[in-house]
Design an enzyme around this catalytic site. Structure first.
Site, PDB file in Angstrom:
ATOM      1  N   HIS A  99      -3.882  35.344 -11.335  1.00 40.62           N
ATOM      2  CA  HIS A  99      -2.608  34.629 -11.486  1.00 40.62           C
ATOM      3  C   HIS A  99      -2.719  33.227 -10.915  1.00 40.62           C
ATOM      4  CE1 HIS A  99      -2.632  37.084  -7.812  1.00 40.62           C
ATOM      5  NE2 HIS A  99      -2.002  36.072  -7.242  1.00 40.62           N
ATOM      6  N   HIS A 101      -0.664  30.244  -9.266  1.00 38.24           N
ATOM      7  CA  HIS A 101       0.587  29.904  -8.585  1.00 38.24           C
ATOM      8  C   HIS A 101       0.986  28.474  -8.959  1.00 38.24           C
ATOM      9  CE1 HIS A 101       0.603  33.147  -5.396  1.00 38.24           C
ATOM     10  NE2 HIS A 101      -0.689  33.165  -5.683  1.00 38.24           N
TER      11      HIS A 101
END
Ligand code: AMP
Ligand code: ZN
Length: 139
Positions: A99, A101
Site C-alpha cells: 500500500h 500512503h
C-alpha cells in the site's frame, strides 16, 4: 488472499471510506491517520511486496497517489503531502498487502519524520556501497 484485511476491504467484506477506485487500484482513508485525510492506495490484486506489482498497476498507484496528494493540497488545512511505502516488517510494514500512503501535510501539523543523515566513512566506502547494490540488482 483469504486472511488479508485489505483484500477483504476490496471485496467489501470490511467497511472502508472510499476515495477512488478503478480496475487496477482502490484508494480509501487510513483508519488511524497521521493527519485527517491520510489515504492508502492499494493494488486490487494481492501483492505483499511492491516489487511484484505489475508495472501498469504500480504506475497507476503512483499516479493516483499523487493526484490524491494534489486534491489534499487544495484543502484549506494542507500545503503539501508525503508519499510513503513500507516494504517489509523492518521498514514498518504492518499490513502485508502492499500500500502507498498519501499523507497530507501542513506547515504547523507538528509531525516530523525521525530522519537521520549518517555520513559515509570515506569516498571508497560510498563507492563500495553503490557497487554492492548494483551487483544485487535484478530487473
Ligand atoms: P503500514 O504500517 O505501512 O503497513 O500501514 C498500515 C496502515 O493500515 C496503518 O496506517 C493503519 O492505520 C491502516 N489500517 C489498518 N487497518 C485498516 C482498516 N481496516 N481500514 C483503514 N486503514 C487501516
Ligand atoms: Zn491482500
Amino acid at each position: 488472499m483469504p486472511d488479508c484485511i485489505f483484500c477483504k476491504i476490496i471485496a467489501g467484506e470490511i467497511p472502508s471510506t472510499k476515495i477512488y477506485e478503478d480496475e487496477l487500484v482502490y484508494a480509501f482513508l487510513d483508519i488511524s491517520p497521521i493527519n485527517p485525510g491520510h489515504v492508502l492506495v492499494i493494488p486490487k490484486e494481492h501483492h505483499e511486496s511492491a516489487s511484484t506489482i505489475p508495472e501498469a498497476t504500480a504506475g497507476r498507484m503512483f499516479r493516483i497517489g499523487s493526484r490524491i496528494g494534489i486534491a489534499l493540497k487544495r484543502l484549506e488545512a494542507y500545503d503539501a503531502y508525503n508519499l510513503h511505502l513500507a516494504d517489509g516488517m523492518a521498514a514498518g510494514q504492518v499490513v502485508m498487502h502492499a500500500h502507498l500512503h498519501v499523507i497530507p501535510r501542513g506547515v504547523e501539523d507538528h509531525f516530523h519524520w525521525n530522519w537521520r543523515q549518517l555520513p559515509y566513512a570515506s569516498d571508497e566506502d560510498r563507492t563500495a556501497t553503490a557497487e554492492a547494490i548494483k551487483a544485487k540488482l535484478s530487473l
